[in-house]
Design an enzyme around this catalytic site. Sequence first.
Site, PDB file in Angstrom:
ATOM      1  N   CYS A 109       8.470   5.914  -1.432  1.00 47.33           N
ATOM      2  CA  CYS A 109       6.547   5.887  -1.337  1.00 47.33           C
ATOM      3  C   CYS A 109       6.530   6.238   0.075  1.00 47.33           C
ATOM      4  CB  CYS A 109       5.712   5.060  -1.883  1.00 47.33           C
ATOM      5  SG  CYS A 109       3.960   5.968  -1.774  1.00 47.33           S
ATOM      6  N   CYS A 110       6.798   5.519   0.735  1.00 44.52           N
ATOM      7  CA  CYS A 110       6.649   5.884   2.393  1.00 44.52           C
ATOM      8  C   CYS A 110       7.189   7.224   2.782  1.00 44.52           C
ATOM      9  CB  CYS A 110       7.321   3.970   3.344  1.00 44.52           C
ATOM     10  SG  CYS A 110       5.399   2.903   2.745  1.00 44.52           S
ATOM     11  N   CYS A 192      -2.415   2.775   4.110  1.00 41.28           N
ATOM     12  CA  CYS A 192      -2.949   2.826   2.488  1.00 41.28           C
ATOM     13  C   CYS A 192      -3.665   2.014   1.780  1.00 41.28           C
ATOM     14  CB  CYS A 192      -1.885   3.463   1.310  1.00 41.28           C
ATOM     15  SG  CYS A 192      -0.621   4.909   2.711  1.00 41.28           S
ATOM     16  N   CYS A 195      -1.928  -0.436   0.592  1.00 40.11           N
ATOM     17  CA  CYS A 195      -0.524  -1.051   0.785  1.00 40.11           C
ATOM     18  C   CYS A 195      -1.669  -2.579   2.129  1.00 40.11           C
ATOM     19  CB  CYS A 195      -0.034  -0.625   1.568  1.00 40.11           C
ATOM     20  SG  CYS A 195       1.052   0.453  -0.077  1.00 40.11           S
ATOM     21  N   CYS A 220       7.566   1.247   7.846  1.00 41.92           N
ATOM     22  CA  CYS A 220       7.410   1.409   6.771  1.00 41.92           C
ATOM     23  C   CYS A 220       8.224   2.921   6.946  1.00 41.92           C
ATOM     24  CB  CYS A 220       5.637   3.308   6.713  1.00 41.92           C
ATOM     25  SG  CYS A 220       5.656   3.599   8.492  1.00 41.92           S
TER      26      CYS A 220
END
Length: 242
Positions: A109-110, A192, A195, A220
Amino acid sequence: MSLTQKIEVVKTLLQQIERDYAPATLANSLGAEDMVLTDLIAKVAPGIEIFSLDTGRLHDATYKLLQKAREHYRVPFKVYYPNNAEIEEYVNRNGPNAFYESVELRKRCCHIRKVEPLKRALTGKKAWITGLRREQAATRTELAVSEFDKSNGLQKFNPLADWTVLDVWTYIREFEVPYNELHDHHFPSIGCAPCTRAITPGEDIRAGRWWWENPETKECGLHPADEKHVHTATAAKQLNKA
């Protein structure tokens, strides 16, 4: 070195970057450190570009600051977004919050939301600038002010490497720099929304980032040097336990 002296050192460095590494750009995550650098760039090195990564999952307060900063400094902030097709494929395959399920899914996702847009933002640049500081984390204690970023193929500058958190906030207060209101609610490090959480007294300043993971995995991919130091620290811990 006093804060006044540190400010002058950073001003000189930014002017050198503007002169010798054009085109150069500041990666502004809209955290406190990056707002300090934005203020200094606007004052002494306006030729340096400023960009932000909009992951699509940022806090509302972060979007408010982006708008406020654009109006306050009257300089363009370029914004880079993830590839829509990759986001759709990830969410359709794994779900919108799959990053909680495994380190691999979180890092994927990162990569989609941060690393790939960063590479586009740095395309054609000779240097990029970050607000990283040595004091921020154990993985950053050896952070250099200037280093070659092999991953992205250009020079990387960390002008605030030796600044303390007190230096950062003294500068913000003294020069009335806009900042993210979440900092007033115990969010020293902001990413985010899903997170990032507030921290409690005594916790590490990055404890609120990916708090469900072990410290050794909490990067990340934007700063590969940090990843290297993470693996070194992990190996040392394992060796000490043996």
